[in-house]
Design an enzyme around this catalytic site. Sequence first.
Site, mmCIF file in Angstrom:
data_model
loop_
_atom_site.group_PDB
_atom_site.id
_atom_site.type_symbol
_atom_site.label_atom_id
_atom_site.label_comp_id
_atom_site.label_asym_id
_atom_site.label_seq_id
_atom_site.Cartn_x
_atom_site.Cartn_y
_atom_site.Cartn_z
ATOM 1 N N GLY A 45 36.686 -22.909 -64.888
ATOM 2 C CA GLY A 45 36.045 -23.549 -63.744
ATOM 3 C C GLY A 45 35.136 -22.517 -63.070
ATOM 4 O O GLY A 45 35.567 -21.371 -62.845
ATOM 5 N N GLN A 215 40.199 -30.701 -70.567
ATOM 6 C CA GLN A 215 40.415 -30.393 -69.146
ATOM 7 C C GLN A 215 40.656 -31.665 -68.329
ATOM 8 O O GLN A 215 41.336 -31.630 -67.299
ATOM 9 C CB GLN A 215 39.194 -29.664 -68.561
ATOM 10 C CG GLN A 215 38.976 -28.258 -69.099
ATOM 11 C CD GLN A 215 38.013 -28.228 -70.260
ATOM 12 O OE1 GLN A 215 37.917 -29.185 -71.032
ATOM 13 N NE2 GLN A 215 37.287 -27.144 -70.420
ATOM 14 N N ASP A 256 28.180 -25.934 -63.405
ATOM 15 C CA ASP A 256 28.331 -24.511 -63.718
ATOM 16 C C ASP A 256 27.096 -23.713 -63.345
ATOM 17 O O ASP A 256 27.176 -22.514 -63.086
ATOM 18 C CB ASP A 256 28.651 -24.332 -65.197
ATOM 19 C CG ASP A 256 30.064 -24.808 -65.472
ATOM 20 O OD1 ASP A 256 30.245 -26.026 -65.671
ATOM 21 O OD2 ASP A 256 30.983 -23.971 -65.421
ATOM 22 N N ASN A 266 26.723 -28.476 -66.960
ATOM 23 C CA ASN A 266 28.142 -28.775 -66.709
ATOM 24 C C ASN A 266 28.790 -29.043 -68.063
ATOM 25 O O ASN A 266 28.129 -29.005 -69.110
ATOM 26 C CB ASN A 266 28.280 -29.964 -65.757
ATOM 27 C CG ASN A 266 29.715 -30.136 -65.271
ATOM 28 O OD1 ASN A 266 30.350 -29.178 -64.833
ATOM 29 N ND2 ASN A 266 30.258 -31.342 -65.377
ATOM 30 N N LYS A 267 30.074 -29.314 -68.042
ATOM 31 C CA LYS A 267 30.836 -29.528 -69.280
ATOM 32 C C LYS A 267 30.106 -30.464 -70.236
ATOM 33 O O LYS A 267 29.562 -31.492 -69.817
ATOM 34 C CB LYS A 267 32.215 -30.098 -68.916
ATOM 35 C CG LYS A 267 33.152 -30.368 -70.070
ATOM 36 C CD LYS A 267 33.324 -29.174 -70.984
ATOM 37 C CE LYS A 267 33.744 -27.920 -70.248
ATOM 38 N NZ LYS A 267 33.618 -26.686 -71.076
HETATM 39 O O1 MRU Z 1 34.830 -24.721 -69.605
HETATM 40 P P1 MRU Z 1 35.306 -24.938 -68.196
HETATM 41 O O2 MRU Z 1 36.620 -25.633 -68.124
HETATM 42 O O3 MRU Z 1 35.273 -23.670 -67.392
HETATM 43 O O4 MRU Z 1 34.223 -25.927 -67.595
HETATM 44 C C1 MRU Z 1 34.400 -26.386 -66.281
HETATM 45 C C2 MRU Z 1 33.341 -27.308 -65.831
HETATM 46 O O5 MRU Z 1 32.426 -27.652 -66.562
HETATM 47 C C3 MRU Z 1 33.401 -27.729 -64.396
HETATM 48 O O6 MRU Z 1 32.896 -29.015 -64.239
HETATM 49 C C4 MRU Z 1 32.548 -26.766 -63.559
HETATM 50 O O7 MRU Z 1 32.918 -25.447 -63.825
HETATM 51 C C5 MRU Z 1 32.657 -27.028 -62.115
HETATM 52 S S1 MRU Z 1 34.222 -26.520 -61.455
HETATM 53 C C6 MRU Z 1 34.225 -26.812 -59.800
#
Ligand code: MRU
Length: 369
Positions: A45, A215, A256, A266-267
């Site tokens: 995150g 996630q 991100d 983002n993801k």
């Molecule tokens: O790969 P991750 O689990 O770190 O990815 C997380 C995300 O894409 C979240 O949507 C993003 O970090 C925002 S967290 C408030």
Amino acid sequence: MRALEWMGDRVRIIDQTKLPLEEVFLECRNWEAVAGAIREMKLRGAPLIGLAAAYGLALAAAEHESSGFDAGVLEYLDEVGRALKATRPTAVNLAWAVDRMLAAARRDPGTGAGEVVQDEGRFPTRGLSGGPARGLTRALIAEAGRIAGEDAAANRAIGAHGQELVPPRAAILTHCNAGALATSEFGTALGVIRAARDAGKEVRVYATEARPFLQGARLTAWELVRDGIPVTLITDSAAGIVIRSGRVDLVVVGADRIAANGDTANKVGTYNLAVLARANGIPFYVAAPRSTIDLSLAEGTLIPIEERPSPEVTHFSGRRVAAEGVEVFNPVFDVTPADLVTAVITDAGVARPPFRESLTGLQGGDAWR
Ligand code: MRU
């Protein structure tokens, strides 16, 4: 529930690779352990990895000071900062937090005494030996504590601004995990949902699984079930039928990195959802603190996209499911073009198109870094 706690001489995290089946806590006593935990996604995150890296630098300073403080400490911290930044490239919060810590170190090398942590109870300030931390270490522990406190406040503010966009009865689709587990507390996208519920709105959530790391299935579902917010888990590929059938009123996701023009990383799978939202006439909101906005990048094509190892795709729960010999492409983020984003909900207010003007305005009119 906090995903990360500073314990005075170490960082304690909940191991997110074990959730929801086991609640296992890990202790990182040096910066290398912090870097390893970030790389292996034991914590993840965008805001949370930034916070963890901040404490990683404080641990590096403590280690250096306890081995006999000398003039080489800033160079050492620069080196540690580079290693921490390299653990995951997409989320700008990580580089932002490292740069902020290094700037604090430069401002106050070895003379941090007198720096006070915002909340002594939550972020006690002690050195590695258990005695009072010395100058620079103390200053860096305090700076990391401020990053934690500011992120918590930012999430509450995002929730307050964002909940105003939620109708009194709403079905909200979210992707991945942008909750308390991804931040210092409360969450960004989940912060909007929590704040809407706290404001008396009747909210229910559709959570995507978020393949391949799950996630959504493992973390978002866990957070919302614990909070008593009704949540329905769907596969990523079910988003089309779920949105087209009229079950969803709005989409809200975290971010991100947001480029100056509003393009949002983002993801992986977020872009698909934005296209679906546009095709079906529902709003697509991005919720993120200002530390996620990168005004130094003109547009999203410049955002580095992390690719992760192929076993995340070829294996499921530790067992191979894909044919031997198949090639794998595993980008774990994508970029949603700004024209698909209805608004960016930040701690300083809601930015709407044209984003170049609105995002720059929210950052005080200057480049953020
Ligand atoms: O790969 P991750 O689990 O770190 O990815 C997380 C995300 O894409 C979240 O949507 C993003 O970090 C925002 S967290 C408030």
